[in-house]
Design an enzyme around this catalytic site. Structure first.
Site, PDB file in Angstrom:
ATOM      1  N   ASP A  82      27.837   6.712  20.496  1.00 29.16           N
ATOM      2  CA  ASP A  82      27.159   6.264  19.284  1.00 29.16           C
ATOM      3  C   ASP A  82      27.289   4.758  19.096  1.00 29.16           C
ATOM      4  OD1 ASP A  82      25.893   6.115  16.854  1.00 29.16           O
ATOM      5  OD2 ASP A  82      27.641   6.759  15.705  1.00 29.16           O
ATOM      6  N   ASP A 277      20.193   2.575  18.460  1.00 30.52           N
ATOM      7  CA  ASP A 277      21.247   3.507  18.044  1.00 30.52           C
ATOM      8  C   ASP A 277      21.293   4.717  18.972  1.00 30.52           C
ATOM      9  OD1 ASP A 277      23.054   5.127  16.771  1.00 30.52           O
ATOM     10  OD2 ASP A 277      21.927   5.309  14.902  1.00 30.52           O
TER      11      ASP A 277
END
Length: 412
Positions: A82, A277
């Site tokens: 992440d 992201d």
């Protein structure tokens, strides 16, 4: 994380809140091939760079993960990669813990809780001047994600082993999560999250502060289910296109403004700011840009043999005369998209061919992997997710404050 149990698994691990509580297209295939050939079952350090083998997919699983070895002796944990949040955490075995089913047994702390006076404790709190009644108080954390998932726990410090054979252990701080919430209870197929945004609590920042690597991260995710994650600047392939990184309070990898084009000429949206992201399965646009994009795509499809259908995987799907068996079977029906950057007064594009914004579901339908950010309260923020970064090397150079990319075959 998925919208419901019947829908495609997806997640958006862009961190929204951390609070205190005390009690184009240049070929880099050869370079990436040399990296992926070095992959083993555990991460390795090569020179000043660390390499992690990656597994996962956009559909049907909805995430990419790597294995990390923590503790002494080391135990393996699968972590969701992440770049949208700072803190790395694993599920933690403490009395009263609220845990979810995971691939491995939860981590067990052993008198290694981080004090609230530790400098890293301030980095997981907003504002950083948190109250600390006593140096013996532990450093608690709470992190919330855009898909309404969350992790509550305490910071601990333990050894990370980056090469099991050489037994290279590094003492690092991470989260011991004892209360996790997921938007889709069926989602957790990992033991935690590998937070790699540009905050001081991130594992990358800690490694850089120990002078073990440069504050640079890169990844290459394959549509075929493999890939590579690396720390450091020793493995950056040639031909990278670079654009400046924008400073923001959430430490996201933000860039812009950019224009969104359909078919390389039709302007769809202007002056977008986008966050890269890897914690988001799909790509999200602000409400107006999403509506305009969908309208332009639907207009093009009027002359194509596709009809809208409710698939249950994503909000917008189409069916053909018969079930589609692969993404290659539908790409001729859709035009490519592109994000056009202006760098040093010259235009450069982040290419989004149909395979970077569409999926073919198990029902044989094709669905749009671009979603409306208003549905998860992203406001004007736009997110480039895994679907749009697949088969690209994406590099985040936090020292030069630059984000770069190049097309690549990430599966070889």
């Amino acid at each position: 994380m998925g919208e419901n149990e019947k829908q495609t698994k997806s997640r958006v691990l862009c961190a929204l809140l951390v609070t205190a509580m005390f009690q184009f297209f240049f070929s880099s295939a050869k370079q990436i091939q040399s990296i992926t050939k070095m992959q083993t079952q555990s991460p390795k350090r090569i020179g000043s760079s660390f390499i992690f083998p990656v597994q996962g997919d956009v559909y049907p699983n909805g995430f990419f993960y790597t294995s990390v070895n923590i503790g002494n002796p080391p135990k393996t944990y699968y972590l969701d990669i992440d770049t949208g949040s700072d803190l790395t955490w694993v599920q933690c075995a403490v009395p009263g813990a609220k845990l979810h089913k995971a691939p491995h047994n939860p981590y067990k702390p052993n008198n290694n809780v981080v004090s609230c006076k530790d400098p890293l404790c301030a980095s997981v709190h907003h504002p950083p001047d948190h109250p600390c009644r006593s140096p013996s108080d532990q450093c608690d954390y709470e992190v919330g994600y855009a898909d309404h998932g969350s992790s509550l726990g305490v910071l601990v410090r333990d050894y990370f082993t980056f090469n099991v054979a050489a037994n290279r252990q590094i003492n690092l701080t991470f989260g011991c999560g004892y209360d996790q919430e997921f938007s889709d209870p069926s989602t957790p197929s990992v033991d935690g999250v590998f937070g790699l945004a540009n905050g001081k609590s991130s594992i990358l920042w800690q490694l850089q502060s120990l002078r073990l690597t440069r504050n640079v991260i890169g990844h290459c995710f394959s549509r075929q289910g493999k890939g590579v994650l690396f720390f450091g600047d020793g493995l950056i392939p040639p031909g990278i296109v670079w654009t400046p990184m924008k400073t923001n309070e959430l430490n996201q990898y933000l860039s812009g403004p950019v224009d969104l084009l359909l078919g390389e000429q039709t302007l769809v949206a202007k002056s977008l700011y986008i966050a890269f992201d890897s914690g988001s399965t799909y790509t999200y646009l602000n409400s107006q840009a999403y509506r305009d994009t969908l309208s332009k795509i639907m207009l093009e499809l009027k002359t194509k043999p596709l009809k809208p259908v409710k698939d249950g995987s994503l909000p917008v799907c189409w069916k053909g005369a018969g079930p589609f068996r692969s993404i290659e079977a539908v790409t001729n029906y859709f035009s490519p998209l592109a994000l056009r950057f202006t760098i040093n007064n010259a235009p450069f594009s982040f290419a989004l061919p149909p395979e970077n914004y569409l999926i073919v579901t198990s029902n044989g339908n094709v669905c749009l992997g671009i979603l409306n950010g208003a549905e998860i309260n992203l406001g004007n923020l736009n997110i480039i997710g895994d679907i749009s970064m697949s088969d690209k090397v994406v590099v985040y150079d936090n020292e030069r404050r630059m984000i770069g990319w190049a097309s690549s075959n990430c599966d070889t």
